[in-house]
Design a protein around this motif. Sequence first.
Motif, PDB file in Angstrom:
ATOM      1  N   UNK A 298       6.766   4.675  11.663  1.00 20.74           N
ATOM      2  CA  UNK A 298       5.464   4.421  11.052  1.00 20.74           C
ATOM      3  C   UNK A 298       5.014   5.539  10.115  1.00 20.74           C
ATOM      4  N   UNK A 299       5.742   6.638  10.091  1.00 19.12           N
ATOM      5  CA  UNK A 299       5.379   7.738   9.195  1.00 19.12           C
ATOM      6  C   UNK A 299       5.794   7.464   7.752  1.00 19.12           C
ATOM      7  N   UNK A 300       6.471   6.364   7.496  1.00 24.67           N
ATOM      8  CA  UNK A 300       6.962   6.090   6.154  1.00 24.67           C
ATOM      9  C   UNK A 300       5.916   5.358   5.311  1.00 24.67           C
ATOM     10  N   UNK A 301       5.960   5.604   4.002  1.00 17.58           N
ATOM     11  CA  UNK A 301       4.951   5.046   3.106  1.00 17.58           C
ATOM     12  C   UNK A 301       5.126   3.549   2.887  1.00 17.58           C
ATOM     13  N   UNK A 302       6.339   3.058   3.092  1.00 22.96           N
ATOM     14  CA  UNK A 302       6.626   1.632   2.910  1.00 22.96           C
ATOM     15  C   UNK A 302       6.908   1.028   4.279  1.00 22.96           C
ATOM     16  N   UNK A 303       6.230  -0.066   4.614  1.00 25.08           N
ATOM     17  CA  UNK A 303       6.453  -0.755   5.877  1.00 25.08           C
ATOM     18  C   UNK A 303       6.748  -2.225   5.619  1.00 25.08           C
ATOM     19  N   UNK A 304       7.743  -2.754   6.310  1.00 29.74           N
ATOM     20  CA  UNK A 304       7.940  -4.204   6.380  1.00 29.74           C
ATOM     21  C   UNK A 304       7.188  -4.676   7.616  1.00 29.74           C
ATOM     22  N   UNK A 305       6.291  -5.627   7.431  1.00 32.41           N
ATOM     23  CA  UNK A 305       5.502  -6.176   8.540  1.00 32.41           C
ATOM     24  C   UNK A 305       5.730  -7.676   8.559  1.00 32.41           C
ATOM     25  N   UNK A 348      -1.100   0.741  12.952  1.00 32.81           N
ATOM     26  CA  UNK A 348       0.292   0.940  12.536  1.00 32.81           C
ATOM     27  C   UNK A 348       0.420   1.129  11.025  1.00 32.81           C
ATOM     28  N   UNK A 349      -0.462   0.498  10.263  1.00 36.74           N
ATOM     29  CA  UNK A 349      -0.354   0.542   8.793  1.00 36.74           C
ATOM     30  C   UNK A 349      -1.316   1.540   8.161  1.00 36.74           C
ATOM     31  N   UNK A 350      -1.979   2.357   8.971  1.00 36.89           N
ATOM     32  CA  UNK A 350      -3.038   3.238   8.466  1.00 36.89           C
ATOM     33  C   UNK A 350      -2.543   4.158   7.356  1.00 36.89           C
ATOM     34  N   UNK A 351      -1.326   4.667   7.460  1.00 37.03           N
ATOM     35  CA  UNK A 351      -0.816   5.640   6.493  1.00 37.03           C
ATOM     36  C   UNK A 351       0.143   5.045   5.471  1.00 37.03           C
ATOM     37  N   UNK A 352       0.347   3.738   5.542  1.00 35.60           N
ATOM     38  CA  UNK A 352       1.289   3.102   4.621  1.00 35.60           C
ATOM     39  C   UNK A 352       0.649   2.887   3.254  1.00 35.60           C
ATOM     40  N   UNK A 353       1.413   3.145   2.225  1.00 28.74           N
ATOM     41  CA  UNK A 353       0.945   2.857   0.861  1.00 28.74           C
ATOM     42  C   UNK A 353       1.356   1.457   0.414  1.00 28.74           C
ATOM     43  N   UNK A 354       2.427   0.928   1.018  1.00 23.41           N
ATOM     44  CA  UNK A 354       2.944  -0.380   0.630  1.00 23.41           C
ATOM     45  C   UNK A 354       3.288  -1.158   1.903  1.00 23.41           C
ATOM     46  N   UNK A 355       2.772  -2.367   2.019  1.00 28.42           N
ATOM     47  CA  UNK A 355       3.026  -3.227   3.181  1.00 28.42           C
ATOM     48  C   UNK A 355       3.695  -4.494   2.658  1.00 28.42           C
ATOM     49  N   UNK A 356       4.962  -4.675   3.005  1.00 25.67           N
ATOM     50  CA  UNK A 356       5.770  -5.788   2.515  1.00 25.67           C
ATOM     51  C   UNK A 356       5.850  -6.847   3.612  1.00 25.67           C
TER      52      UNK A 356
END
Length: 416
Positions: A298-305, A348-356
């Motif tokens: 979850x520390x990564x800027x891009x997340x697949x959700x 979980x997405x608080x620190x993500x810049x991109x949510x795919x």
Amino acid sequence: MNKKVETQGKKIVLSQTVKLGHKTAKGQVVTDPNEMFFEAERTPSFLTGSEVIRAAIKRANLDVSVAYPITPQSEAAALIGELFAEGYVKEYFRGESEFAVMGECAGAAFGGARVFTTTAGPGTMRAMENFPMWAGSRLPIQVCVTCRGINSPLSIQPDTLEIYYLLETGMLVWHAETAQDLYDWILGGFLVSEQPDVHLPLALCCDGFFVTHTKDTVLLQSDEMCLPEYDPYRSPVPCMDMECPPVRMMRDPFIMKSNYISYMTHASWQQEVHAAVDRARKHTKVLMGGSLIETQNLDREILIVTSGTAVSQGREAIRLLQEEHGIKVGLVKIKSLRPFPHEEIREATANAKHIIVPEFNVAGWLAREIKAVVPNNERVYAGPHVAGGMTMPSEVIVEEIKKYLGVGGQSLGGRG
């Protein structure tokens, strides 16, 4: 082989009248579900998803199953029929249509039976009128929805559009990624649905063929164990017996007396159904390892959700992005859609810049759900999408993320 599940100190709540340790007519030992799920030794078996449904129902102490054939759930329905012939299911028959099946399931549940059925695609659509009735009547029926195309031109291939239609029926809705999810959640689904503060139907969804017809290694408890029987007298509304006949359901129908009374009754009852869905959250978490989601990096800027088998494709896409392009991506797997994991996703997405959000449907219903709960929802990218049974190679997700980031080509933003 033992499978340990983190329950955060919580346990599955049982009826005070349940009798553990006695044997059924087939010689199975009625076992505490806490032992079955969290302590019992498990043996790996190589099964199709349809065979997994059979394996779960064999241990479910099921009263009634009603069947009607429609691809890709027909094999599972037939295998449950074999369990009936062997004596593991008390009653089983084929309905006249998908609509009739769901009405017959309701009748059995009104009478206090534990009920399971299966459906798919157009069958789900034909049966749809029954699902809000199940929820409004507080019937803890479980239906396994093996998702397939529902629109014309007809397709029997996987498409999760029918989940979209189920989300506001008042049912619990879970989405299995793997055959192991499917097995565990069938058994766990009965336990959550039947809790007195929940007592709602469950649509346990999986992606047809991808899960139902492929083989996978699944960890199973001994088939000498089975769940405790359903206790209908824990229901928040009476089951129908000789002292509570069906006529009481419509005695002095309020709609004939006053529209105002009718409006108020329906409004309050629908609010209670939604409240019961939310109360299911605490029970569902126990069965799903303490959370309605599963996360990686979850520390990564891009997340697949995403949910369902799109999660599996996402896992491979993450590997390819890292190895071939040096792009690091995290993952959020959504297990339960109703109740929806609002807080978990926000955190979980608080620190993500991109949510795919890759999806096996054209509507992008999951992306809409996520956009509704996360702040700064311009971060959410709805896609890629495939529909009508098309597969989604992991490379498609890779290329979509590269385009979105402007890596090796024009960014999506640049294309207007």
